[in-house]
Write an enzyme that holds these catalytic residues in place. Structure first.
Site, PDB file in Angstrom:
ATOM      1  CB  VAL A 162      -0.933   0.047   1.221  1.00  0.00           C
ATOM      2  CG1 VAL A 162      -1.663   1.385   1.286  1.00  0.00           C
ATOM      3  CG2 VAL A 162      -1.944  -1.080   1.162  1.00  0.00           C
ATOM      4  CD  GLU A 163       2.716   5.318  -4.157  1.00  0.00           C
ATOM      5  OE1 GLU A 163       1.879   4.909  -4.994  1.00  0.00           O
ATOM      6  OE2 GLU A 163       3.717   5.973  -4.476  1.00  0.00           O
ATOM      7  CB  VAL A 164       0.267   5.725   3.065  1.00  0.00           C
ATOM      8  CG1 VAL A 164      -0.299   6.927   3.804  1.00  0.00           C
ATOM      9  CG2 VAL A 164      -0.478   4.454   3.460  1.00  0.00           C
ATOM     10  CB  THR A 201       3.771   3.055  -7.412  1.00  0.00           C
ATOM     11  OG1 THR A 201       2.531   3.642  -7.051  1.00  0.00           O
ATOM     12  CG2 THR A 201       4.440   2.470  -6.193  1.00  0.00           C
TER      13      THR A 201
END
Lengths: 488, 732
Positions: B481-483, B519
């Site tokens: 997960v890219e926060v 990303t």
């Protein structure tokens, strides 16, 4: 049953349960004793004693007020249709979980869950606990299952309400379910014995031996019957008797069934009924969605109703599949809280339970007279009269049963005779009566109907800005239950 | 620090050896401790008062976490590694050779060297505790079990099960361990020690025997046995496990699967398989020598070092909550509202429900919600079907996913995840509505893949509670997960979001806001370059094959089909506005969209998704795509050239992200690329890749490409800087 036995039983009944004295009527008696004669023999004392401590209501001085905060149900579907692959637990969980979701209540607030059911699941004798665990209530929430036939969910409400009144808990869920598509089918006694023997046997030979006495006939399954254990009568047969004793015609019954479908269809079309339901995508492929009751004739046909053959008494009968409630699957529930708890949480109650009454009568007589017996007692306890009510909702097991109750309530003579009231209970204003139809159209999952009625009446009271409402039900075994509901 | 793992005391003639490393949460093995173990074994054997021994852990929830990796990283030659392996093997072999029985009593995680140790014991008992798992995770860090694991496990439980455990590195729970014969007995942890002592005494007196799995069927004694005998699996296992031909079939099949999965880039599992295959035919002693040699071969590989680096990075990330300074305390999220019941929304709901968190879906109508619930069912149901969870656990998880077309049920949500399609105005509207329908405390996370969170939050009433939460599809499989934090996201919001992601079982990187964050931004030039190559006339198969052989799980063109050609175009247009020439859009995308090609979702893209094609199995390029693009030439290009252009597009943009402060560290960039985008793990991520190749080398190549193709290859200034200083992204 011989006459002697009948009399003996009657005498015993009089001794033990005063309520049942109202009118004992075994089928055999009918031929010999017309209604009028029977009446003469019965004592006519004034006060029925439905349950101990009965009497005119003293609106609760020290008791806490019980608020109904939310109510929801699944769509009711005819047995063997949409819910055929689902269990009673599944249906219960869908209703209860969505009720919590819509109430936007933290599940940790719920301290107790009581659930009604008639056709029990062998794997889960206490289905209430399974519902509590399934919907993510805190593990500390205790739960029990009640079975009081068609008033099971009312009994569940009463149980939770009493806990709240006493201050034992602040918040609980009451509801009920039945899934006639998921009934346990049992082996015959002989087959069961053989299976037990096999499980204890050592070695292949002994295991096979266990079955040596089993014949083809023993393989036939035994399914649960909707039959009175005491009298052996099907409920439809009881309704048929009541129609005949009380002079309810086929035409009146069909008219009433037509009314039920018409009103329910209207309440479905304008969303009054469907707003009270969770929409269920049906597993495992989730293509179909249960969105509304599937037994309601959206365009009922009065003529084709008249064409149906009687279902129970082929020769003289008037009760048909169309003027009786169908076998149905579904679940319904309400969220109950102490008034102050609801206010502290900032929740606006739909209404309050003002009073209730439970009654019983000899199942061999006018078995389905529960509403007529219980309603006036509940009203007394509420300190109200029929005229104070904005809405009256009777469970419609059969049109014959509803009409019998209404007829007896309206007549001074019959009220005295059967309900043991000094006067007529009163004429019910049909403009306030079962205004969204009833079980004949909507369907009747035994354990769920009471919670459906309470939710519907409270929602309709709000729409009509009425203050008081009444729900009343009959149940197998001659049981009756009524509840008086009120808004702020 | 007291450097002592073992303590021993005698109870009822049984020597109870307790492992309890002082000052540590878990027990680890190193060469010194193994030596201590050997001397303890000798002591027990020599003591006439002692008839047996029990090996147990003094930690709660841990037996042995494995070998001490730090010690292992200190070795520099294969000979060192082989010696370490032999030392471990011999220490465990000393247990195995004991005349007195040693019983392993396992409570808590038993990993790697711990598992190999208990395999040397005569009898194994596992506690039923939730924390108890047994596994050999060595292949996950590019190694193989080097202390007898590849030899003793197949001899104990059969080749098929042993390969399953060794090659997957998965954990085995007590019930399964008992079933497959990995342990002899299970019991509650409260009676573990006394049960083990009793077992040791029983073994010493000969009143009990260790159970050994046999695949040769026994004559049936009752109906249950008959049923087992008639099960085709019984016969199949007997042939596979007990005949030479059977072994041949097992190993061939396993090797085929391994190669298909790893592309041959990962020697760990390949050598582990070899070790089992060669070892099973010879004596245990010879097998151990083979294992030590193979262990040494993989231990010194670069791949293993890279995988260990990733292991350390993910471990460190677990403690990084995305805020500078001391992280604030936050209440755990109890209920999440999800806007949009599509693939992403439903995928998120499924993972939340699986972890015991309520998920309330909202979409336009009940049909869409029903589809979402069906999707969640598809994610969770396999766990039930494989027996990992019970019927009631499955039902309870599924019951957590509910939904409605209105805002009902949102009034008590702690957290909202927005997963509608990529449209800024729509997301802004939803944010406003969500703020009106949720409590003050509620956080709003957007699962966008490219739209800056700051833009979404532009008109927010509670901008401190707005954040980005970029999931990857399919949500339940993709580990990242890219926060995305904005300048206004409060520390509480960031920490709560990271913690929720971690509870969902994800590895989390926290990045700063910007178009495409990290990303998507690194991915776009890479995908664009693939489109440029197609335009130049390179065959689509060649492009995808080049990058798969470089180590990506799918090629860029196939990935573009997955992402959606229209989605790519939309992001691209946006990027061009933000980044100018560097994000030059290849020609032809419009042509594809005009030709109704959106990728896999509408069954028309670069590849053929027709039913006939699906029947044939292997995915084929839809040749008509060249025509739609107006490409009529065919160019052969070197694989090296393809790989260089594509990989460097990716790597260069990653460097820009670090330089501009989108990325907070090179570590995050490496982990994000590997776990989110499939960047080859054995290359360690884009930044490790630059470190390995040398910044100067990479810079030179990029400059060369810039000369030939223009500004899209302009190197990140940071690379020039580093090339000048000879610096590296990673210090270690």
């Amino acid at each position: 049953m011989s006459e002697e036995q009948t009399q003996e039983k009657e005498a015993q009944a009089q001794k033990e349960t005063p309520t049942e004295q109202a009118e004992d009527k075994a089928p055999e008696q009918v031929e010999k004793k017309p209604l009028k004669d029977a009446e003469a023999e019965k004592p006519r004392d004034a006060k029925p004693e439905a349950d101990k401590g009965a009497g005119p209501a003293k609106p609760a001085a020290s008791r806490r007020r019980v608020a109904v905060v939310a109510g929801l149900r699944t769509p009711f579907c005819k047995a063997g249709t949409l819910y055929k692959d689902m269990t009673a637990l599944d249906l219960s969980a869908y209703a209860a979980k969505e009720m919590l979701e819509r109430a936007e209540l933290d599940p940790n607030e719920v301290q107790e869950l009581v659930w009604g059911i008639v056709i029990h699941q062998v794997q889960m004798p206490n289905i209430a606990r399974e519902v509590a665990l399934r919907i993510g209530l805190p593990k500390s929430a205790f739960a029990h299952t009640v079975s009081m036939m068609c008033v099971s969910s009312n009994r569940a409400m009463v149980s939770v309400a009493n806990e709240i009144e006493r201050g034992h808990i602040d918040c609980g869920i009451a509801g009920g379910v039945d899934n006639m598509s998921d009934v346990p089918i049992l082996f015959s006694k002989k087959m069961s014995k053989a299976l037990v023997k096999m499980s204890k046997a050592k070695g292949v030979q002994d295991q096979i031996k266990a079955f040596q006495d089993i014949t083809m006939a023993d393989l036939a399954p035994v399914s649960p019957a909707i039959k009175e254990y005491s009298t052996g009568l099907l409920m439809g047969e009881s309704a048929e008797l009541m129609a005949q004793w009380n002079g309810i015609t086929r035409e009146e019954q069909d008219d009433f069934a037509f009314r039920s479908h018409s009103l329910a269809a209207a309440a479905t079309a304008d969303g009054r009924l469907t707003d009270e339901m969770v929409k269920i995508p049906i597993p495992p492929d989730f293509k179909q969605i249960a969105e509304q009751d599937n037994g309601i004739r959206m365009d009922p046909d009065r003529e084709s109703m008249a064409g149906l053959k009687p279902a129970f008494d082929k020769a003289h009968g008037t009760v048909t599949a169309a003027n009786a409630c169908p076998l149905t699957d579904g679940a319904a529930c309400v969220l109950l809280m102490a008034e102050e708890k609801a206010k502290a949480l900032g929740m606006e109650p739909m209404g309050y339970i003002r009073s209730y009454a439970q009654t019983a009568i000899d199942p061999a007589g006018q078995m389905l007279l529960g509403p007529g017996l219980a309603a006036p007692i509940a009203l007394d306890r509420a300190g109200l009269g029929l005229d104070d009510l904005a809405l009256i909702d009777f469970h419609e097991a059969f049109a014959a049963q509803v009409l019998s109750n209404l007829r007896i309530m309206a007549s001074r003579e019959l009220s005295q005779k059967y309900l043991r009231r000094p006067d007529a209970v009163g004429e019910v204003d049909m403009g306030k009566f079962n205004v969204m139809g009833g079980s004949i159209a909507i369907g009747h999952p035994f354990g769920a109907t009471g919670a459906r009625m309470v939710t519907s009446v409270l929602n309709e009271l709000r729409r009509r800005d009425g203050q008081f409402g009444l729900v009343a039900l009959c149940a197998a075994g001659g049981i009756g239950m009524a509840m008086v509901l009120e808004r702020e | 620090m007291a450097d002592k793992l073992f303590t021993m005391e005698v109870k009822d003639q049984v020597a109870v050896i307790t492992m309890d490393l002082p000052g540590e949460r878990v027990n680890k093995l190193n060469s010194k401790y193994l030596k201590d173990m050997e001397s303890m074994v000798n002591q027990i054997e020599a003591d006439p008062e002692v008839i047996g021994a029990v090996l147990i852990s003094g930690k709660s929830g841990n037996f042995v976490a494995g070998a001490d990796i730090d010690e292992f990283l200190g070795f520099t030659t294969e000979a060192d590694a082989e010696e370490l392996s032999r030392k471990g093997q011999l220490a465990i072999h000393s247990i195995y050779e004991m005349k007195k029985p040693m019983v392993a009593a396992v409570n808590g995680a038993c990993m790697g060297g711990g598992t190999e140790t208990i395999l040397g014991c005569r009898y194994r008992i596992a506690s039923t505790d939730r924390s108890t798992v047994i596994g050999l995770p060595e292949v996950k860090i590019g190694l193989l079990p080097g202390a007898g694991g590849t030899q003793r496990l197949p001899r104990l439980i059969g080749i098929q099960k042993a390969l399953d455990i060794i090659l997957s590195g998965r954990n085995v729970k007590p019930a399964e361990a008992r079933k497959i014969g990995l342990v002899d007995d299970v019991c509650e942890k409260e009676i573990l020690l006394e049960t083990a002592i009793k077992a040791a005494r029983g073994l010493a007196h000969g009143s009990i025997e260790p159970k050994r799995k046999s695949f040769v069927p026994k004559p049936p004694k009752d109906v249950g046995d008959m049923r087992k005998l008639l099960n085709p699996k019984t016969l199949q296992d007997a042939i596979l496990e007990e005949t030479e031909l059977g072994h041949f079939v097992i190993f061939q099949q396993a090797e085929k699967e391994l190669l298909a999965k790893s592309g041959g880039h990962y020697p760990g599992p390949i050598k582990a398989l070899e070790s089992v295959r060669r070892g099973i035919r010879v004596s245990l002693e010879t097998g151990l020598k083979i294992e030590a040699k193979l262990f040494a071969e993989v231990a010194m590989t670069d791949v293993s070092r890279k995988l260990i680096g990733i292991f350390f990075a993910t471990t460190a990330l677990r403690k990084d909550l995305g805020v500078e300074g001391k992280p604030p305390k936050t209440a755990p999220v109890k209920k999440v509202g999800i806007l949009g019941a599509g693939l992403m929304g439903a995928g998120v709901a499924a993972v939340l429900a699986d972890k015991g968190i309520d998920a309330r879906l909202k979409d336009l109508d009940h049909e869409r919600i029903a589809k979402g619930i069906k999707y969640a069912h598809g994610v969770i149901a396999p766990k039930f079907k494989k027996g990992r969870i019970s019927r009631s656990e499955f039902d309870e998880k599924m019951q957590r996913v509910t939904g409605a077309p209105d805002w009902s049920g949102f009034g008590n949500c702690d957290f909202i995840i927005e997963a509608v399609f990529e449209d800024l105005a729509l997301k802004q509207d939803l944010l406003r509505d969500a703020e009106a329908n949720t409590p003050e405390r509620c956080i709003f996370a957007s699962n966008t893949s490219a739209i800056p969170i700051t833009d979404i939050a532009a008109e927010a009433g509670r901008p401190d509670k707005v954040i980005g939460m970029h999931f990857f599809s399919p949500v339940h499989k993709m580990p990242l997960v890219e926060v995305i934090r904005t300048e206004k996201s409060s520390p509480e919001t960031i920490v709560a979001t990271v913690k929720l992601s971690q509870r969902m079982g994800k590895t989390v990187i926290v990045v700063n806001d910007g178009p495409g964050f990290y990303t998507t931004r690194a991915l776009v030039p890479y995908l664009n370059e693939a489109s440029f190559l197609i335009g130049e006339g390179v065959a689509i198969e060649d492009i995808d094959a080049a990058m798969k052989s470089w180590g990506f799980p799918v090629g860029p063109v196939a990935l573009l089909d997955e992402v959606g050609i229209d989605v790519g175009a939309k992001i691209n247009k946006n990027f061009k506005e933000c980044f100018g020439h560097r994000m030059e859009q290849p020609e032809g995308t419009e042509l594809l969209i005009a030709d109704n090609r959106f990728g896999r979702k509408n069954g028309r893209g670069f590849y053929d998704y027709s039913e006939q094609a699906a029947k044939k199995g292997k995915k084929k390029v839809d040749k008509s795509v060249y025509e739609a693009l107006g490409v009529d030439k065919r160019v052969q290009m070197d694989r090296d050239e393809l790989q260089k252009r594509l990989a460097l597009s990716f790597v260069n943009e990653a460097a820009y992200c670090l330089e501009e402060g989108i990325l907070r560290s090179a570590r995050d960039g490496d982990i994000g690329a590997i776990f989110g985008l499939g960047f080859p793990p054995f290359r360690g991520g884009p930044f490790r890749f630059v470190d390995d190749a040398g910044a100067e080398n990479v810079l030179n190549q990029l400059q060369g490409l810039e000369e030939r193709f223009g500004k899209r290859f302009t190197p990140a200034p940071m690379l020039a800087e580093m090339a000048k200083k000879g610096a590296k992204f990673h210090k270690d």
